[in-house]
Design an enzyme around this catalytic site. Structure first.
Site, PDB file in Angstrom:
ATOM      1  N   HIS A  67      -2.517 -12.240  -2.841  1.00 53.36           N
ATOM      2  CA  HIS A  67      -3.645 -12.902  -2.184  1.00 53.36           C
ATOM      3  C   HIS A  67      -3.347 -14.359  -1.845  1.00 53.36           C
ATOM      4  O   HIS A  67      -4.221 -15.067  -1.341  1.00 53.36           O
ATOM      5  CB  HIS A  67      -4.891 -12.794  -3.052  1.00 53.36           C
ATOM      6  N   HIS A  82       0.814  -1.213   0.000  1.00 51.54           N
ATOM      7  CA  HIS A  82       0.000   0.000   0.000  1.00 51.54           C
ATOM      8  C   HIS A  82       0.852   1.269   0.000  1.00 51.54           C
ATOM      9  O   HIS A  82       0.387   2.323  -0.428  1.00 51.54           O
ATOM     10  CB  HIS A  82      -0.959  -0.012   1.186  1.00 51.54           C
TER      11      HIS A  82
END
Length: 765
Positions: free
Chosen positions: A289, A101
């Site tokens: 993921h 992020h």
């Protein structure tokens, strides 16, 4: 005077409410929201640096024991603390998310965002909804930062933590480079979107004039133009994230609509604007993921304010959760709950295997967010992150289902499913690109683990393999160039076009590499391709006939220096423009044309270029300021270069706009003398007020024409103060020397191979 003895020692803000003192009154932006914010050129001043005004991170880094630091990070990953327990007793996935992020804010349109300054520590990024609980990640790392202190920057440590976590969970690394230099204050220059910033969950109505609009469409329609349903839509430049306060896309689908193909469109638009192709996009999503889980156990309206709005007692931590312990199995982050894999702390291919093996149906998380579960009740389950013995259903996001339904993404997924080793390499390389994309050339990379391979996205430049020209040879080259018949304007233009591609945001562009000779730069409209080709041909002839080896990249800069010296001499001032050799020539094979094309200016006030075919929503002078900021110029440097380049006749199309002189090509202060004179009236040519006539007050005769990018140095109060210095009777010599200093700075912006002291030249100020 009245005796104020009775008030001695009283609060100096008597009569104000708590919090209503300094800074709470309406500010300049409140009264004049469209004003030109020149102060953006002076943000993150050296005086704010806690390590002092002569801070050198590369020097500090030499004291770092890199292997000891990496060992401490590995140990930390498996040592949960009571105040914020780790999912699965492993902080690895949490650190990967923090790193991702931070780096993922990068956008290629203007090179802003990314990991290189550790901006996740400051507003607004530290309080975006999509960054929920990254404040906890950084606080968990504090004992390590505390131990190593100045030897490692926060920006580097944040990237290292996620990278070591991936390695610890089984991913072979492509490499890792240190070298990110911390900022010391929030970034006030980057435009994150028209919605403003309020730290709310994406889809919520922003505060202000949009209050009361339908909840689900506000965020999308402000930054998106056109009809999404008919695919005639576009995301406002230079933005990359599809929604305000997000890193990439809404994982529930656009505005939480749960439609995978709509999500696929957003993913492709967003990731391509972050310099990732389809394969890199799938690698990053599928790779990321493979680890960890998403958190959505508490309704978002129950979560406390983001860090910037949190109370003093929170000590910089936000998003306080009132349910249960507020963390562990009660954690709330993006609202989606669950894990993608039965092995959330191990690098394997089960994410893709499960995505394609099972059919998925839409459901809701405990927090009410859209997510997906397997239709097959016998699908494998994943262990709970905190409750021992509990097994939970697998989870997919709408953005995951998009990879399965979009044909191009599906093809990449199938390729990765068929060849796990290839997928592993693709994810490792994509991660390396993600966290290094905004660091600039590899000469800025530090540490023992820098990847041996140099990638095309790093804009490689060949090493110097020839003796460098000395001062006498440079002088001889200048003389040979000046007798070729090339004008001062042509000489200055070619050097400026080459060097001014630099942008400090991601350290791309600049004169080194001589890419002005190559596609796509040689064909850019603001470079006047026909004139550029003739100029380069002449310089190439001089270079090939010269007795000593010299690169075309160096020749281009020497030509500009020769032009500036002649222009100053013709104005009666002798100067020597500094020149530092050592540039080399890149080849077409070393140049990613598609990625390089993002450096093409759509507006360049220095050359009075403004592409009218682009639908601009801001005035040209604001884009001019933005370009000055990307060149890391101060207001005086910007002003000196603007006025000097005008009289040197470098307008891209040969127009006379802003050429406030009867001696073009001579480095006078005529531009500023006209600009600050009251002998003229400034009359717009039409109601748009983009072009102006400068008329003699006495006769009404039109003496000059100008654009907004010319007149801003007289119209803006802060810039006018500098313009008046150069327009004064004693301002000419000062302008020449300040122009030379600023010129040399721009020519050297990308020379990370040169010590800082050689990059500077003192003005006469």
């Amino acid at each position: 005077m009245k005796d104020h003895a009775a008030t001695q020692g009283a609060c100096p803000f008597r009569g104000t409410r708590m919090g209503g003192a300094l800074g709470s009154e309406p500010q300049l932006d409140h009264w004049w929201p469209n004003r030109l914010k020149v102060e953006l050129l002076h943000q993150d001043p050296i005086q704010a640096n806690g390590y002092g005004t002569h801070d050198d991170y590369a020097e500090r880094f030499k004291s770092l024991d890199v292997e000891a630091l990496k060992a401490d990070v590995r140990a930390f990953l498996h040592t949960p603390v009571e105040w914020w327990p780790a999912d699965y007793d492993n902080y690895g996935p949490q650190m990967v998310r923090m790193s991702w992020h931070s780096a993922g804010t990068y956008r290629i349109a203007d090179g802003r965002g990314g990991s290189a300054q550790g901006m996740q520590r400051f507003a607004p990024i530290n309080s975006w909804w999509d960054n929920g609980n990254t404040d906890k990640s950084r606080r968990l790392l504090w004992p390590i930062k505390q131990k190593y202190g100045a030897a490692v920057s926060w920006a580097d440590l944040m990237m290292l933590a996620g990278t070591i976590a991936l390695e610890d969970m089984g991913l072979p690394l492509t490499g890792f480079a240190f070298g990110r230099i911390d900022a010391w204050e929030p970034d006030r220059a980057t435009y994150w979107g028209p919605e403003g910033w309020n730290g709310k969950r994406p889809g919520e109505v922003p505060a202000g004039p949009l209050e009361g609009h339908p909840n689900q469409m506000v965020t999308r329609t402000i930054r998106w133009e056109g009809d999404v349903e008919e695919e005639h839509y576009d995301l406002e430049n230079p933005l990359a994230a599809s929604h305000q306060a997000l890193i990439y896309v809404d994982p529930e689908g656009p505005n939480g609509n749960g439609v995978p193909m709509d999500s696929a469109r957003d993913i492709r638009e967003t990731f391509s604007r972050m310099a990732m192709n389809d394969e890199e996009t799938v690698a990053l999503i599928a790779g990321g993921h493979a680890f960890g889980k998403s958190h959505g156990m508490t309704a978002p309206d129950e979560i406390g304010p983001a860090p910037e709005g949190a109370p003093m007692k929170a000590m910089g931590l936000g998003w306080q959760n009132p349910n249960g312990t507020g963390f562990a199995q009660y954690t709330m982050t993006n609202g989606i709950e669950g894990a993608w894999s039965p092995h959330p702390t191990t690098w394997d291919n089960t994410y893709l295997e499960n995505l394609f093996k099972f059919e998925w149906e839409q459901t809701k998380s405990p927090a009410g967010s859209v997510q997906w579960k397997p239709r097959d009740p016998n699908a494998p389950r994943t262990p709970d992150a905190h409750v021992e013995g509990q097994m939970n259903e697998l989870m997919m996001m709408t953005s995951d289902i998009a990879l399965k339904e979009d044909p191009a993404y599906r093809a990449v997924c199938e390729k990765f499913l068929a060849d796990f080793d290839y997928f592993t390499e693709a994810f490792s390389k994509a991660w390396y690109k993600l966290i290094h994309r905004d660091m600039g050339p590899t000469s800025r990379y530090l540490g023992p683990d820098v990847a041996k391979e140099e990638f095309l996205w790093q804009d490689p430049i060949p090493p110097v393999e020839h003796p460098l020209v000395g001062d006498a040879e440079v002088t001889e080259l200048k003389e040979k160039i000046l007798v070729t018949g090339l004008t001062v304007g042509q000489l200055v233009s070619v050097a400026w076009a080459s060097a001014s591609t630099y942008r400090d945001s991601d350290k791309r562009g600049g004169a080194n590499g001589g890419r002005l000779r190559l596609a796509p730069q040689k064909d850019w409209e603001p470079n006047d391709p026909q004139t550029l080709a003739r100029t380069l041909d002449v310089l190439e002839r001089v270079r090939s006939e010269f007795t000593a080896p010299v690169s075309m990249a160096d020749m281009i800069v020497i030509a500009g220096c020769a032009g500036v010296e002649k222009a100053a001499r013709d104005a009666g001032i002798e100067v020597v423009v500094p020149f530092v050799p050592g540039r080399t020539d890149a080849t077409q094979e070393m140049t990613d044309e598609e990625q390089m094309d993002f450096l093409k200016p759509v507006s360049d006030g220095f050359r009075n270029f403004h592409d009218a075919r682009v639908g601009f929503s801001v005035a040209p002078e604001h884009l001019y300021l933005d370009r000055a900021h990307l060149l890391s110029l101060t207001a005086p440097e910007w002003t000196a270069l603007a006025g000097g380049l005008r009289v040197l006749d470098v307008n891209w199309d040969g127009s006379r706009h802003g050429l406030f002189t009867d001696r073009p090509g001579v480095l006078t202060n005529d531009y500023f003398r006209v600009l600050t004179s009251m002998d003229y009236e400034w009359s717009p040519q039409d109601s748009r007020e983009m072009m102006f006539d400068i008329n003699d007050r006495a006769t009404g005769e039109t003496k000059f024409t100008a654009t907004r990018c010319d007149l801003v140095f007289g119209a803006n109060a802060q810039l006018r103060q500098v313009a008046e210095i150069y327009g004064a009777d004693d301002g000419h010599a000062r302008l020449v020397h300040d122009f030379v200093a600023a010129w040399h700075k721009v020519m050297m912006l990308d020379r990370y191979d040169v010590p800082e002291e050689r990059k500077k030249v003192m003005s006469i100020c």
